[in-house]
Structures are given as C-alpha cells and as structure tokens.
Write a protein that holds these residues in place. Structure first.
Motif, mmCIF file in Angstrom:
data_model
loop_
_atom_site.group_PDB
_atom_site.id
_atom_site.type_symbol
_atom_site.label_atom_id
_atom_site.label_comp_id
_atom_site.label_asym_id
_atom_site.label_seq_id
_atom_site.Cartn_x
_atom_site.Cartn_y
_atom_site.Cartn_z
ATOM 1 N N GLY A 1 0.796 -1.222 0.000
ATOM 2 C CA GLY A 1 0.000 0.000 0.000
ATOM 3 C C GLY A 1 0.825 1.266 0.000
ATOM 4 O O GLY A 1 0.289 2.361 -0.226
ATOM 5 N N ARG A 2 2.116 1.150 0.252
ATOM 6 C CA ARG A 2 2.990 2.320 0.272
ATOM 7 C C ARG A 2 4.041 2.271 -0.845
ATOM 8 O O ARG A 2 4.445 3.303 -1.363
ATOM 9 N N PHE A 3 4.505 1.081 -1.190
ATOM 10 C CA PHE A 3 5.542 0.902 -2.207
ATOM 11 C C PHE A 3 4.921 0.308 -3.467
ATOM 12 O O PHE A 3 3.980 -0.490 -3.394
ATOM 13 N N THR A 4 5.477 0.679 -4.617
ATOM 14 C CA THR A 4 5.052 0.130 -5.891
ATOM 15 C C THR A 4 6.267 -0.263 -6.718
ATOM 16 O O THR A 4 7.141 0.574 -6.970
ATOM 17 N N ILE A 5 6.310 -1.527 -7.116
ATOM 18 C CA ILE A 5 7.387 -2.006 -7.978
ATOM 19 C C ILE A 5 6.921 -1.922 -9.427
ATOM 20 O O ILE A 5 5.745 -2.145 -9.738
ATOM 21 N N SER A 6 7.832 -1.553 -10.305
ATOM 22 C CA SER A 6 7.519 -1.501 -11.735
ATOM 23 C C SER A 6 8.801 -1.757 -12.515
ATOM 24 O O SER A 6 9.900 -1.774 -11.940
ATOM 25 N N ARG A 7 8.643 -1.979 -13.795
ATOM 26 C CA ARG A 7 9.815 -2.199 -14.633
ATOM 27 C C ARG A 7 9.552 -1.649 -16.023
ATOM 28 O O ARG A 7 8.421 -1.635 -16.501
#
Length: 121
Positions: free
Chosen positions: A66-72
C-alpha cells in the motif's frame, strides 16, 4: 557480464517519497523476474517486493504493501521502486536482485551494490 546498479536513495523525512532505480545490463532483462530486498542497520536481509516477469504479477511484503510500488521498463532494462509514506523503519540499504528464471520463486543469482535510504526528521 551481468550488472545491476541501484540509484535514487537518500535522506528523506518521514512521510516523504523516493523512487529507486535499478539499471540492468548484460542480459535480456524482460526474461527474468526481479526483486527488491533491503537490509536495515544491524539486521538481516528482508524481502520487499517482486516483479514476476512470467505473468506480470507483483508481490509485496506486508510491511510495505500500500505504500511501495514495484515496476519495470523492459525497453530501458530498468526496475523501479516507488516508495511513498516513508517511515523511519524503512531505513535500510536497498538492493535489487535477479531471479534465475522468469518466476520469482527461483533463487537470486545476481545482486546490485545497494543504495542507502534513510528516513529521519
């Protein structure tokens, strides 16, 4: 050769945001699952988040959900971690790691050198 280079760490106040990057080279980035792992001062490694390239699914530790978002961005061979609402307990060295396959369940075989994140007022 395989290289993973993290950047974007720094000092931020509680409640602030940072975006970490992990620039990959030496392999076909889109073919591998990638993860973020952190190590707080005096503590062991803590898994933070996965990006499963096999199906595009992402996973998060409860402590960051809910606080961190991983993406690539496969075109740029770069993994990201957007960190919002940072807390002092998020203070750690953050590492990106490559899994041996496109599934996050595979062991890690390469690690970056890490980037320091310090959350303090």
């Amino acid at each position: 050769q395989v290289q993973l280079v993290e950047s974007g760490g720094g000092l931020v106040q509680p409640g602030g945001s940072l975006r970490l990057s992990c620039a990959a080279s030496g392999f076909t980035f889109s073919s591998y699952a990638m993860s973020w792992v952190r190590q707080a001062p005096g503590k062991g490694l803590e898994w933070v988040s996965d990006f499963n390239s096999a199906n595009g699914n992402t996973y998060y530790a409860n402590s960051v959900k809910g606080r961190f978002t991983i993406s690539r961005d496969n075109a740029k061979s770069t993994l990201y971690l957007q960190m919002n609402s940072l807390k002092p307990e998020d203070t750690a060295v953050y590492y990106c790691a490559r899994a041996r396959t496109n599934w996050v369940t595979a062991p890690y075989d390469y690690w970056g050198q890490g980037t320091q994140v310090t959350v303090s007022s």
